[in-house]
Scaffold this active site. Structure first.
Site, PDB file in Angstrom:
ATOM      1  N   ILE A 147       0.859  -1.166   0.000  1.00 30.47           N
ATOM      2  CA  ILE A 147       0.000   0.000   0.000  1.00 30.47           C
ATOM      3  C   ILE A 147       0.904   1.228   0.000  1.00 30.47           C
ATOM      4  O   ILE A 147       2.071   1.156   0.397  1.00 30.47           O
ATOM      5  CB  ILE A 147      -0.979   0.015   1.200  1.00 30.47           C
ATOM      6  CG1 ILE A 147      -0.228  -0.138   2.530  1.00 30.47           C
ATOM      7  CG2 ILE A 147      -2.020  -1.081   1.052  1.00 30.47           C
ATOM      8  CD1 ILE A 147      -1.153  -0.140   3.750  1.00 30.47           C
ATOM      9  N   ASP A 148       0.385   2.340  -0.462  1.00 29.27           N
ATOM     10  CA  ASP A 148       1.193   3.545  -0.610  1.00 29.27           C
ATOM     11  C   ASP A 148       1.782   4.005   0.718  1.00 29.27           C
ATOM     12  O   ASP A 148       1.228   3.736   1.792  1.00 29.27           O
ATOM     13  CB  ASP A 148       0.349   4.688  -1.190  1.00 29.27           C
ATOM     14  CG  ASP A 148      -0.096   4.425  -2.612  1.00 29.27           C
ATOM     15  OD1 ASP A 148       0.539   3.596  -3.289  1.00 29.27           O
ATOM     16  OD2 ASP A 148      -1.091   5.046  -3.042  1.00 29.27           O
ATOM     17  N   LYS A 149       2.863   4.738   0.619  1.00 38.44           N
ATOM     18  CA  LYS A 149       3.525   5.293   1.802  1.00 38.44           C
ATOM     19  C   LYS A 149       2.542   6.029   2.703  1.00 38.44           C
ATOM     20  O   LYS A 149       2.524   5.838   3.925  1.00 38.44           O
ATOM     21  CB  LYS A 149       4.647   6.243   1.369  1.00 38.44           C
ATOM     22  CG  LYS A 149       5.276   7.040   2.503  1.00 38.44           C
ATOM     23  CD  LYS A 149       6.286   8.041   1.979  1.00 38.44           C
ATOM     24  CE  LYS A 149       6.856   8.904   3.109  1.00 38.44           C
ATOM     25  NZ  LYS A 149       7.808   9.920   2.600  1.00 38.44           N
ATOM     26  N   ARG A 199      -7.396   5.975  -5.521  1.00 39.59           N
ATOM     27  CA  ARG A 199      -7.137   7.406  -5.713  1.00 39.59           C
ATOM     28  C   ARG A 199      -7.501   7.839  -7.133  1.00 39.59           C
ATOM     29  O   ARG A 199      -8.139   8.883  -7.339  1.00 39.59           O
ATOM     30  CB  ARG A 199      -5.663   7.705  -5.419  1.00 39.59           C
ATOM     31  CG  ARG A 199      -5.266   7.397  -3.979  1.00 39.59           C
ATOM     32  CD  ARG A 199      -3.761   7.367  -3.794  1.00 39.59           C
ATOM     33  NE  ARG A 199      -3.158   8.676  -4.061  1.00 39.59           N
ATOM     34  CZ  ARG A 199      -1.848   8.874  -4.127  1.00 39.59           C
ATOM     35  NH1 ARG A 199      -1.005   7.846  -3.973  1.00 39.59           N
ATOM     36  NH2 ARG A 199      -1.381  10.089  -4.362  1.00 39.59           N
TER      37      ARG A 199
END
Length: 327
Positions: A143-145, A247
């Site tokens: 998952i994204d930072k 997103r």
């Protein structure tokens, strides 16, 4: 599909389900990424019906038998670091963690240490699956930072194969909570569209035209849970897991995630409030993760509550000061 469990190289065998590009067919059959398959073919580690596979773009045939030699894991390039982890579940096969926003999953350019992989190497004493390579031991998905929430890592190659297969066939349950700009209309629905690199900015992803031949098919189901001031709390459930999928998809219907610096245009009316509470990341949290345990097939399902910063954001957006200002 079967896999060996020798002390050295691992052997993955099976048959192709259908005709088409070899790298795609092998990825579908094994759960490995197409990039990983391409690298293995280039290294001479793949045979089809007893013959060495010559090209990732070659055509495969339904029922063709394949063998893939997975080289034994090399010493990890990442260093073990004593970084605190929020562990939700752990056994000898896998570990589920609740990742905080701001933590990168694996080392890469600009993030050589301080990552989840560094923390896992310390906590697991190096006992992680080697399938992800030296930079990504144990990493099955990411998952994204700046996204918080649940993530599973594999300790053994058996677990890695089993989990990767479930991600590939979309049987993993994944639900995210997001705070988005405006009120989605309709309040619930499905967003489908190919996602690939943006032609305008290669660092970003985009929903591509329906006739585009590049990119990957992506499906997101969303449901509005709560209407807020000029925003909404929504649940997003993934059928696929593409880079930045939620997103990009929410922005494509005019409802970018609050705090997202890359996709969509922020609502100027919300800027003072975001500055007031110091909210500077996309409001996205991986809240539910469910899968079949790769060793015993038991159903596993984990839930994570919203972190303090998103709860504060929702409280601020739901405050009495805004009761007469709702969209």
């Amino acid at each position: 599909m079967t896999s060996g469990d020798g002390a050295n190289d691992d052997l993955v065998t099976g048959v192709l389900a259908g005709a088409g590009r070899l790298d795609r067919g092998l990825a579908d059959a094994t759960g490995l990424s197409r990039e990983r398959i391409k690298a293995l073919i280039a290294d001479g580690q793949v045979t089809i019906d007893g013959r060495l596979a010559g090209s990732a773009s070659a055509k495969g045939s339904a029922g063709a038998a394949f063998k893939i030699v997975m080289p034994a894991a090399r010493q990890s390039a990442a260093a073990a670091q004593d970084i605190a982890l929020s562990i939700v579940f752990e056994d000898e096969h896998l570990i589920v963690v609740d990742k905080p926003a701001g933590m990168v999953v694996h080392p890469a350019a600009g993030n050589a240490d301080g990552t989840l992989v560094n923390a896992l190497l310390h906590h697991c004493a190096g006992q992680l699956s080697g399938i992800g390579g030296v930079a990504r031991p144990g990493i099955v998905h990411r998952i994204d930072k700046d996204t918080s929430g649940l993530l599973v890592a594999a300790k053994t190659d058996l677990a890695h194969h089993g989990l990767a297969r479930q991600f590939a066939d979309h049987s993993i349950e994944r639900a995210y909570l997001a705070v988005v700009k405006g009120w989605p209309d309709p309040a619930s629905g499905t967003i489908a569209g190919r996602i690939g690199r943006s032609a305008q900015d290669r660092k970003k992803m985009a929903v591509l035209p329906s006739e585009a031949k590049r990119g990957k098919h992506a499906i997101t189901h969303y449901e509005t849970l709560q209407k807020l001031y000029r925003a909404a709390l929504v649940e997003c459930r993934l059928e696929t897991g593409r880079t930045h999928q939620i997103r990009v998809h929410m922005a494509s219907i005019g409802h970018m995630l609050i705090g997202d610096q890359s996709y969509g245009r922020p609502d100027p009316a919300l800027r003072p409030m975001l500055l007031k509470i110091g909210f500077h990341r996309q409001a996205l949290h991986a809240a539910v993760l469910g899968f079949a345990h790769p060793a015993n097939n038991n159903k596993m399902r984990f839930c994570s509550t919203l972190p303090a910063d998103i709860l504060e954001l929702i409280e601020e957006l739901n405050g009495s000061d805004y009761e007469n200002q709702r969209v």
